[in-house]
Design a protein around this motif. Sequence first.
Motif, short mmCIF file in Angstrom:
data_model
loop_
_atom_site.label_atom_id
_atom_site.label_comp_id
_atom_site.label_asym_id
_atom_site.label_seq_id
_atom_site.Cartn_x
_atom_site.Cartn_y
_atom_site.Cartn_z
N GLY A 31 0.53 -1.59 0.03
CA GLY A 31 -0.18 0.35 -0.21
C GLY A 31 0.70 1.05 -0.24
N SER A 433 -2.05 3.51 4.49
CA SER A 433 -1.36 3.59 3.77
C SER A 433 -1.56 4.62 2.60
CB SER A 433 -1.44 1.74 2.86
OG SER A 433 -2.32 1.77 2.17
N ARG A 435 -1.57 3.97 -0.16
CA ARG A 435 -2.57 3.65 -1.72
C ARG A 435 -3.57 4.09 -0.83
NH1 ARG A 435 -2.88 -2.25 -4.15
NH2 ARG A 435 -3.20 -2.59 -1.94
N ASP A 470 -4.67 -0.72 4.92
CA ASP A 470 -4.66 -0.09 3.33
C ASP A 470 -6.15 0.23 2.50
OD1 ASP A 470 -3.65 -0.09 0.90
OD2 ASP A 470 -2.93 -2.29 0.89
#
Length: 566
Positions: A31, A433, A435, A470
């Motif tokens: 992530g 994270s 991402r 994540d």
Amino acid sequence: MPTLAPPLPPDADLRSLVRFSTEDGLIWLAGQRMLLLHSASLGALRRELMETAGPAHARRMLMRAGYASGERDALLARQIRPDASLFDMFSVGPQLHQLEGAVRATPEVFEIDEAAGRLRCVVRWDHSWEAEMHVREWGPQEAPVCWMLLGYASGYTSAFFRRPALFKEKQCAACGHSHCLIEGRFVHEWPDGEQLAREYAPDSMLVRMDELQSQVEALRTELQPRDEQGPLLGRSRAFQGAVELLRKAAPTQVTVLLTGETGVGKERFARALHAMSPRMGKPFVAVNCAALPAELIESELFGAEKGAYTGAGAARMGRFERAHGGTLMLDELGELPLPAQAKLLRVLQSGEVERLGATQARRVDVRVIAATNVDLERAVEQGRFRRDLLYRLNVYPIRIPALRERVDDIELLAMHLLHKFSALHGKPVCGLSDRALAALRGHGWPGNVRELENLMERGLILTPAGGQIDVGALFPQWGGSADQNTLDAQGHITQGRAPACDGPQAASLYDAMQGMGLSLEALEDALLQEAVQRAGGNLAAAARALGMTRPQLSYRLSRIRERAKD
């Protein structure tokens, strides 16, 4: 005899976490967003630090930077190989360090007794980028120079075992050795452990700068409008513009009209306005006009005398009287029935309320804050809202921006909510994270801050304690781009594709398309338009849901518009 470390396990599971997203130019490790940098650019940064801060300060700063990097990689270790042996889990760090191009790390000794608090780990380093770069710039050295790598090993090991552990560089290629060699132990096992730990403490200059920054942030927070739940959070221009209007209205008695979509935080703004006003020590009363039955609205707002209607066994005050001296918030004002609107207008004009069944009016001192997500001008045109009441309320309008207009505030709000829910549920996590943050910034936010609040609580619950939230815990449907590439065992980039739709799924889709008489082109058009609608008009979010880039989606939508013109 030392316990020799077993061979490193296969790293296919780690390579599969590396994603090269060719469409948007992003590189991911699980992530976390990663960068490919020229080692020469890091060498230039190293040289600049050496020349400006001096070797001692540069060494400590680079060690701390490496330490932070190691801590982040340690978050992945136990998640990637939860059922593996302790050594195989620990090997994630050396293998990631190698996969990231920093150094080839080969553990030679691995002795651990967590219960007794004992650790001895010896790792051989080959092809250290720091040793090569340092020698190229300054020639052979008398002392080890792999500062960032050493910090990484210490940060990774400390975070992995959840107790302070530090490494020493016993030999270094920059000093003429064929390879580098490091040894790590828990801090209390080193005779000079306290001195080693001080090397990772911020420099006095940096500590002072951090203290000054903390003071600035504290002062800025004190100046922010706040209510009993804390300050209103936001640094975007759209948000700050609304806050400035709120701040100017606070010391006055002007009636304020808060507008904005559902979930933007209109009640938080109203409470903050009350808290900043001279009425702050008096009652704040909020009433949701949409939640009250039409036949009870008038009695709720204005009160009722005993026997005024069936069931009125005693006289009672309405919301206006309860808010006497303070502030009354009329939320969802656009849903107020027309008869109640007429009486509300009279109260605003005269400052007097008359209970149902009463013969005398009562004087009230109330500041009114109205809030609605309805376009009141349109409601007036449709005959659902009184124009004279709109004129009376629309003296000082403040539009609260939607969350998609406050992209710069999303991370700030998300971390605030994460801390709040972490304390509420007694479950610590290590943030979001990269991402996940990218997905939050690209989301359409039809539910605004209220939707963000729900997502953060769900993400916290779905994430293991001590882990990192994540994107999958926030958006289970998020699958990324179909054109993402990964690494094979030889280090070559291989193209990855989204799972194909085949078998029963494909047959069902085909039958549905035939049953509706749709062509492939019409099906694609409908799918694209539905994705945009569900994303609240946010093309980036719609494109991500469809597994394509925003330019690709824009091009296809433009073709739909051209066909519509024809």
